[in-house]
Design a protein around this motif. Structure first.
Motif, mmCIF file in Angstrom:
data_model
loop_
_atom_site.group_PDB
_atom_site.id
_atom_site.type_symbol
_atom_site.label_atom_id
_atom_site.label_comp_id
_atom_site.label_asym_id
_atom_site.label_seq_id
_atom_site.Cartn_x
_atom_site.Cartn_y
_atom_site.Cartn_z
ATOM 1 N N ARG A 88 9.639 4.654 -3.547
ATOM 2 C CA ARG A 88 9.964 5.921 -4.226
ATOM 3 C C ARG A 88 11.267 6.491 -3.678
ATOM 4 N N GLY A 125 0.795 -1.217 0.000
ATOM 5 C CA GLY A 125 0.000 0.000 0.000
ATOM 6 C C GLY A 125 0.826 1.265 0.000
ATOM 7 N N ARG A 126 0.410 2.225 0.813
ATOM 8 C CA ARG A 126 1.080 3.525 0.852
ATOM 9 C C ARG A 126 2.500 3.411 1.412
ATOM 10 N N VAL A 127 2.684 2.547 2.401
ATOM 11 C CA VAL A 127 4.032 2.366 2.976
ATOM 12 C C VAL A 127 4.992 1.860 1.906
ATOM 13 N N ASP A 128 4.552 0.868 1.154
ATOM 14 C CA ASP A 128 5.377 0.325 0.069
ATOM 15 C C ASP A 128 5.683 1.397 -0.963
ATOM 16 N N GLY A 129 4.666 2.186 -1.339
ATOM 17 C CA GLY A 129 4.862 3.235 -2.338
ATOM 18 C C GLY A 129 5.890 4.260 -1.894
ATOM 19 N N ILE A 130 5.796 4.714 -0.649
ATOM 20 C CA ILE A 130 6.739 5.727 -0.153
ATOM 21 C C ILE A 130 8.150 5.166 -0.070
#
Length: 308
Positions: free
Chosen positions: A144, A136-141
């Motif tokens: 990146r 989710g968002r943790v993986d995305g951040i």
């Protein structure tokens, strides 16, 4: 005519199948690795190189012979390899025993490569497994951040760190290891995305096991195969990076030395006919690099689940 007849070939195939099914993953991988002659020979070569780095100093002359090597062009016999004088690889342009210098350089290059690879694998595996597990968002951040760091020139950052914080072996360890973990993070993250959907992980989540414990006890142990393969292929890259930095004069400093520094010194004195100053360090450098690559290829083939 005899449909139920059992042949000797059927019995042998059944025995071979039972033997394979009875092996563990690591036992099967070890058997396949031992059948790879190039990998086995390379592993023996690495053991011999490590023994040379560890015990070669007992046969070396560490004192310096003060000889005027400015006359090397007219007296090419000065400092040549000789068993009579005890300088098995000859001496360098400062009168130091090249055998002793090669022993020290091989040890430092191996240490930089192995420690740098261990740091990269440790940081990259933990980072990638954490990103892949939470998703989710943790993986995305987190990924990146990896993308941004990968866009920065690796060699520029390493040279900048050595110039700002000083040229030392410790900074080589930190600089090479902490920058080279990015590829490992991507690999660990991709594997974790598959592993986290397995039944044993779902059972651990259902029973309320802490996410950090799941990552350390269930995810990372199942990444050991790919981690071991990547580590063996990463060590020669670390040695090449260190040798290049030392060749530029920014790596290991005197009185210590590395294979890259010895190759740089040997290349600078070739005009005086002292070819041995280049060939001996270059031989151990090439031998070590090729041996690590062959061992890495052998481990990759042995641990590939598609070949089982």
């Amino acid at each position: 005519m005899f449909p139920n007849r059992t042949t000797v070939e059927d019995i042998e195939n059944a025995a071979a199948l039972a033997e394979v099914q009875g092996r563990s993953l690591w036992a099967s991988a070890r058997a396949r690795f031992m059948r790879n002659k190039a990998a086995v020979v390379s592993l023996i070569v690495l053991i011999l190189v490590a023994a040379f780095a560890l015990f070669g100093g007992f046969f070396a002359q560490w004192e310096r012979d003060f000889v005027d090597f400015s006359l090397m062009g007219r007296n090419a016999h000065l400092g040549v390899p000789s068993f009579e004088t005890g300088h098995y690889f000859g001496t360098d342009n400062s009168g130091r025993d090249l055998f002793a210098r090669t022993v020290q350089g091989t040890g430092i290059s191996l240490m930089v490569g192995i420690v740098g690879a261990m740091v990269a694998v440790l940081v990259g595996t933990l980072y990638g497994a954490t990103a892949g597990y939470f998703g989710g968002r943790v993986d995305g951040i987190m990924m990146r951040i990896v993308d941004v760091l990968m866009s920065i020139p690796f060699m520029f950052v390493l040279i900048l760190m050595l110039v700002i914080f000083g040229r030392s072996i410790l900074m080589l360890f930190i600089g090479i290891g902490l920058i080279s973990w990015l590829d490992m993070a991507r690999i660990a993250r991709g594997q974790t995305l598959t592993i986290k959907n397995k039944e044993f992980v779902e059972v651990a989540v259902a029973t309320g096991v802490h996410p950090l414990r799941i990552i350390l006890r269930h995810i990372i142990p199942n990444l050991l195969g790919i981690v071991v393969v990547y580590a063996t292929l990463l060590v020669p890259n670390m040695i090449i990076f260190e040798s290049f930095i030392s060749f530029l004069g920014l790596g290991v400093q005197e009185p210590n030395t590395s294979l890259g520094a010895l190759i740089s010194e040997g290349a600078g004195t070739m005009q005086y006919g002292t070819l041995w100053q280049l060939l001996f360090p270059l031989f151990f450098f090439v031998l070590t690099i090729f041996a690590f690559f062959f061992v890495g290829d052998g481990l990759r083939d042995a641990l590939d689940p598609k070949d089982r």
